[in-house]
Design a protein around this motif. Structure first.
Motif, PDB file in Angstrom:
ATOM      1  N   SER A  82     120.580  51.874  34.377  1.00 52.75           N
ATOM      2  CA  SER A  82     121.472  50.769  34.020  1.00 52.75           C
ATOM      3  C   SER A  82     122.740  50.808  34.865  1.00 52.75           C
ATOM      4  CB  SER A  82     121.868  50.852  32.544  1.00 52.75           C
ATOM      5  OG  SER A  82     120.730  50.825  31.738  1.00 52.75           O
ATOM      6  N   ALA A  83     123.362  51.977  34.951  1.00 51.23           N
ATOM      7  CA  ALA A  83     124.643  52.069  35.665  1.00 51.23           C
ATOM      8  C   ALA A  83     124.434  52.096  37.175  1.00 51.23           C
ATOM      9  CB  ALA A  83     125.387  53.328  35.205  1.00 51.23           C
TER      10      ALA A  83
ATOM     11  N   GLU B 259     116.273  57.792  43.133  1.00 51.77           N
ATOM     12  CA  GLU B 259     115.747  57.665  41.772  1.00 51.77           C
ATOM     13  C   GLU B 259     114.545  58.596  41.599  1.00 51.77           C
ATOM     14  OE1 GLU B 259     116.307  56.308  38.710  1.00 51.77           O
ATOM     15  OE2 GLU B 259     114.398  57.253  38.220  1.00 51.77           O
TER      16      GLU B 259
ATOM     17  N   SER C  30     116.712  54.014  31.631  1.00 52.65           N
ATOM     18  CA  SER C  30     116.518  53.714  30.210  1.00 52.65           C
ATOM     19  C   SER C  30     116.638  52.215  29.962  1.00 52.65           C
ATOM     20  CB  SER C  30     117.533  54.481  29.356  1.00 52.65           C
ATOM     21  OG  SER C  30     117.363  55.864  29.559  1.00 52.65           O
TER      22      SER C  30
ATOM     23  N   GLY D  47     115.520  49.084  23.792  1.00 60.41           N
ATOM     24  CA  GLY D  47     115.152  48.113  22.757  1.00 60.41           C
ATOM     25  C   GLY D  47     115.681  46.713  22.976  1.00 60.41           C
TER      26      GLY D  47
ATOM     27  N   VAL E 219     118.531  45.316  22.806  1.00 63.92           N
ATOM     28  CA  VAL E 219     119.618  44.797  21.962  1.00 63.92           C
ATOM     29  C   VAL E 219     120.929  44.958  22.734  1.00 63.92           C
ATOM     30  CG1 VAL E 219     120.875  45.082  19.804  1.00 63.92           C
ATOM     31  CG2 VAL E 219     118.388  45.361  19.844  1.00 63.92           C
TER      32      VAL E 219
HETATM   33  C1  LIG Z   1     114.114  54.113  23.856  1.00 69.95           C
HETATM   34  C2  LIG Z   1     115.527  53.641  24.071  1.00 69.95           C
HETATM   35  C3  LIG Z   1     115.982  52.504  23.399  1.00 69.95           C
HETATM   36  C4  LIG Z   1     117.277  52.046  23.602  1.00 69.95           C
HETATM   37  N1  LIG Z   1     117.662  50.874  23.031  1.00 69.95           N
HETATM   38  C5  LIG Z   1     118.874  50.351  23.339  1.00 69.95           C
HETATM   39  C6  LIG Z   1     119.226  49.058  22.885  1.00 69.95           C
HETATM   40  O1  LIG Z   1     118.445  48.348  22.242  1.00 69.95           O
HETATM   41  N2  LIG Z   1     120.473  48.598  23.200  1.00 69.95           N
HETATM   42  C7  LIG Z   1     121.349  49.342  23.960  1.00 69.95           C
HETATM   43  O2  LIG Z   1     122.467  48.861  24.212  1.00 69.95           O
HETATM   44  N3  LIG Z   1     121.027  50.563  24.420  1.00 69.95           N
HETATM   45  C8  LIG Z   1     119.802  51.068  24.154  1.00 69.95           C
HETATM   46  N4  LIG Z   1     119.448  52.278  24.670  1.00 69.95           N
HETATM   47  C9  LIG Z   1     120.431  53.006  25.483  1.00 69.95           C
HETATM   48  C10 LIG Z   1     120.605  52.433  26.905  1.00 69.95           C
HETATM   49  O3  LIG Z   1     119.379  52.040  27.453  1.00 69.95           O
HETATM   50  C11 LIG Z   1     121.271  53.512  27.754  1.00 69.95           C
HETATM   51  O4  LIG Z   1     122.537  53.817  27.173  1.00 69.95           O
HETATM   52  C12 LIG Z   1     121.507  53.102  29.189  1.00 69.95           C
HETATM   53  O5  LIG Z   1     120.322  52.626  29.779  1.00 69.95           O
HETATM   54  C13 LIG Z   1     122.036  54.320  29.949  1.00 69.95           C
HETATM   55  O6  LIG Z   1     122.270  53.952  31.293  1.00 69.95           O
HETATM   56  P1  LIG Z   1     122.502  55.066  32.394  1.00 69.95           P
HETATM   57  O7  LIG Z   1     122.583  54.351  33.705  1.00 69.95           O
HETATM   58  O8  LIG Z   1     123.633  55.941  31.986  1.00 69.95           O
HETATM   59  O9  LIG Z   1     121.188  55.982  32.350  1.00 69.95           O
HETATM   60  P2  LIG Z   1     119.702  55.559  32.610  1.00 69.95           P
HETATM   61  O10 LIG Z   1     119.519  54.084  32.493  1.00 69.95           O
HETATM   62  O11 LIG Z   1     118.848  56.434  31.773  1.00 69.95           O
HETATM   63  O12 LIG Z   1     119.488  55.885  34.148  1.00 69.95           O
HETATM   64  C14 LIG Z   1     119.470  57.185  34.664  1.00 69.95           C
HETATM   65  C15 LIG Z   1     118.521  57.177  35.853  1.00 69.95           C
HETATM   66  O13 LIG Z   1     118.751  58.329  36.624  1.00 69.95           O
HETATM   67  C16 LIG Z   1     117.521  58.880  37.010  1.00 69.95           C
HETATM   68  N5  LIG Z   1     117.753  60.301  37.262  1.00 69.95           N
HETATM   69  C17 LIG Z   1     118.120  61.238  36.362  1.00 69.95           C
HETATM   70  N6  LIG Z   1     118.263  62.436  36.970  1.00 69.95           N
HETATM   71  C18 LIG Z   1     117.975  62.241  38.266  1.00 69.95           C
HETATM   72  C19 LIG Z   1     117.913  63.111  39.394  1.00 69.95           C
HETATM   73  N7  LIG Z   1     118.211  64.411  39.288  1.00 69.95           N
HETATM   74  N8  LIG Z   1     117.565  62.592  40.588  1.00 69.95           N
HETATM   75  C20 LIG Z   1     117.280  61.272  40.717  1.00 69.95           C
HETATM   76  N9  LIG Z   1     117.303  60.412  39.677  1.00 69.95           N
HETATM   77  C21 LIG Z   1     117.647  60.893  38.466  1.00 69.95           C
HETATM   78  C22 LIG Z   1     116.615  58.614  35.822  1.00 69.95           C
HETATM   79  O14 LIG Z   1     115.256  58.699  36.164  1.00 69.95           O
HETATM   80  C23 LIG Z   1     117.059  57.221  35.426  1.00 69.95           C
HETATM   81  O15 LIG Z   1     116.338  56.220  36.088  1.00 69.95           O
HETATM   82  C24 LIG Z   1     118.160  52.772  24.473  1.00 69.95           C
HETATM   83  C25 LIG Z   1     117.714  53.909  25.133  1.00 69.95           C
HETATM   84  C26 LIG Z   1     116.411  54.344  24.951  1.00 69.95           C
HETATM   85  C27 LIG Z   1     115.928  55.550  25.710  1.00 69.95           C
END
Ligand SMILES: Cc1cc2nc3c(=O)[nH]c(=O)nc-3n(C[C@H](O)[C@H](O)[C@H](O)COP(=O)(O)OP(=O)(O)OC[C@H]3O[C@@H](n4cnc5c(N)ncnc54)[C@H](O)[C@@H]3O)c2cc1C
Length: 499
Positions: free
Chosen positions: A38-39, A59, A112, A117, A119
């Motif tokens: 996401s970020a 990734e 993620s 989900g 929402v």
């Molecule tokens: C099942 C589930 C349901 C959810 N439902 C909701 C919802 O309905 N509404 C809501 O607001 N939030 C929801 N969330 C939470 C939301 O999706 C997360 O807070 C958000 O996606 C986090 O974003 P992020 O970029 O921090 O991490 P992520 O989106 O998890 O991205 C991290 C990425 O980094 C990659 N990565 C990790 N380590 C490494 C590495 N060492 N080398 C290379 N790549 C790496 C991973 O593979 C991943 O693609 C849910 C989460 C889950 C798991």
């Protein structure tokens, strides 16, 4: 915990490294982003926007070309699919009968955000204000609002609180269950006002959720921001590229080492910054693997210490959810539709021809934000209504008519940590959320559950319900309520899999 940004050196060395995608060969990058979730996806696109910077995104997971990533209700399948999911497990939880809790996290393009989900919920205004008051300049509500607006393509268009034309589509559910609407009316009769926009002036109230769905398909930052940015040629994406550590020259981060599958270690350097966007578990893990963390713990694993930062991985917070299942008098739930071949066929046809119906369901349609008790300063219970029910992950829908009402705690006070198990980047870290380790969190569920029962005891939802199936009418006293949530009825996320 948030992703960390580490200043990179101004090394202008040229690097050759292996490629695994159609991406163009490039020698050096201004920015390296770890994680296309996401970020990371959004950040990569923003950095490349002006045409000034080159960006490499690494990734660990693969492509998002999967049916169940794009069809909204697929969240119920991808939550368990280990080929696109880190599928973590917590340490056994002392206060949950020593159960280890499953923690899904996306491991694919979109992270993620590709399995969540759907929402769409912002934090409360007061969350950001309290961060600002604690010294986080630039994180007050007025500071973050412009960014929330920029990322949205809101169904009502641009307004003081919402954005239009952004990469992430925000829509209301298209097909609303009458049960959800009955719940919203019952909430109003129980003192919880209707709220059309939980991301608006106030979160308090009952209403339909905003969902990240565009024309019946999932919308996320990889689809809406990163993919278009890849077409500009200024962003390069490496899939299946698992970053092993950040490279330092002295105390400056200059690059990262990554591996594609079982391939050799590849080093790549950044001329400006390296931004870790691996999510709340993997980012602290990667920092520690790179020598940033508690010196004593790093040395115990034989990791050279770059900076003694004992707070890395600490202060982990997670909120459990507790599920009610209510049987209904009328056969108007997804459970009913899925029972017959004709019902399933109808669902499929509705989606194929109209992009509507049950396959567009998110984890919740409607919901509520309310106070567990009058004395709390702001809403601390979030409730999700879903027009179906099951016993849990991987289980079929119940054979009877029922809906699920899930409660979660906005303000858990239990604190845990992420720690390294060993120095191998492939070993899942220790995840210790310490669920229910405070009396406050245990008592919260007693109060939240009692309040939720009051709400469903109001009309018109009351007449729709034939029976509280779970946890059931026998669960009445405080001890019974706490005990029932220690059993598998309580889960960290909603896990319902239609068959
Ligand atoms: C099942 C589930 C349901 C959810 N439902 C909701 C919802 O309905 N509404 C809501 O607001 N939030 C929801 N969330 C939470 C939301 O999706 C997360 O807070 C958000 O996606 C986090 O974003 P992020 O970029 O921090 O991490 P992520 O989106 O998890 O991205 C991290 C990425 O980094 C990659 N990565 C990790 N380590 C490494 C590495 N060492 N080398 C290379 N790549 C790496 C991973 O593979 C991943 O693609 C849910 C989460 C889950 C798991």
């Amino acid at each position: 915990m948030r992703g960390w940004s580490l200043e990179a050196s101004v090394s202008r060395e040229r690097f050759n490294f292996q490629m695994n995608t159609q991406a163009k060969q490039s020698d050096s990058f201004d920015f390296i982003i770890v994680g296309a979730g996401s970020a990371g996806s959004l950040l990569a696109a923003r950095l490349a926007e002006g045409g000034e910077y080159s960006v490499l995104v690494l990734e660990a997971g693969g492509s998002d070309r999967r049916l169940w990533v794009h069809v909204p209700i697929g969240f119920a399948k991808t939550i368990l699919d280990k080929s696109i999911n880190w599928a973590y497990q917590t340490e056994p939880q002392a206060e949950l009968n020593n159960r280890s809790i499953y923690w899904p996290r996306g491991k694919l393009l979109g992270g993620s955000g590709a399995i969540n989900g759907l929402v769409h919920i912002r934090g409360q205004h007061e969350d950001f204000e309290s961060w600002r008051r604690s010294g986080c300049d630039g994180w007050g509500w007025d500071d973050v609002l412009p960014y929330f607006k920029r990322m949205e393509d809101h169904y009502l268009g641009a307004s003081a609180l919402h954005g239009a034309g952004g990469p992430i589509a925000v829509h209301k559910p298209q097909d609303r269950s009458p049960l959800g609407q009955a719940l919203i009316e019952a909430a109003a009769r129980s003192g919880i006002p209707p709220n059309d926009d939980f991301n608006g002036e106030t979160q308090e109230g009952a209403g339909d959720y905003d969902l990240t769905i565009r024309k019946g398909r999932r919308s996320n930052s990889a689809m809406g921001a990163l993919k278009p940015a890849l077409c500009t040629g200024r962003v390069r994406l490496e899939l299946h590229a698992m970053v092993q550590r950040v490279i330092f020259e002295g105390s400056r981060a200059t690059g990262v080492e990554y591996r594609i599958g079982d391939g050799p270690l590849v080093s790549v350097h950044a001329t400006r910054e390296i931004v870790l966007c691996g999510g709340a578990i993997n980012t602290p893990q990667l920092l520690m693997l790179s020598g940033i963390g508690s010196a004593a713990l790093l040395e115990a694993h034989g990791i050279e210490v770059v900076a003694d930062r004992p707070e890395v991985g600490r202060n982990l917070q997670d909120h459990l959810v507790a599920r009610f299942v209510f049987k209904t008098r009328r056969p108007i739930t997804l459970n009913d539709k899925m029972k017959s071949l004709w019902g399933r066929l109808g669902i499929g046809m509705n989606y194929v021809f109209r992009r509507r119906g049950a396959l567009t369901y998110a984890a919740a349609q409607a919901g509520m934000f309310f106070k567990s008790e009058g004395s709390v300063p702001r809403v601390d219970v979030q409730a999700f209504f879903s027009p179906y029910s099951a016993d849990g992950a991987g289980k079929s829908l119940h054979p009877f008519s029922a809906f699920t009402l899930t409660l979660t705690q906005s303000w858990p006070t239990s604190r845990g940590y992420i720690a390294l198990r060993d120095a191998d980047p492939g070993t899942p870290p220790i995840i210790q959320p310490n669920y229910f380790s405070t009396a406050h969190d245990r008592e919260f569920f007693v109060k939240a559950m009692r309040r939720a029962r009051q709400i469903v005891d109001a009309e018109p939802i009351r007449s729709e319900i034939s029976e509280e199936f779970k946890p059931g009418p026998l669960v009445r006293t405080d001890d019974q309520i706490i005990d029932c949530w220690r059993r598998p009825e309580i889960e960290p996320v909603m896990r319902v899999v239609p068959k």
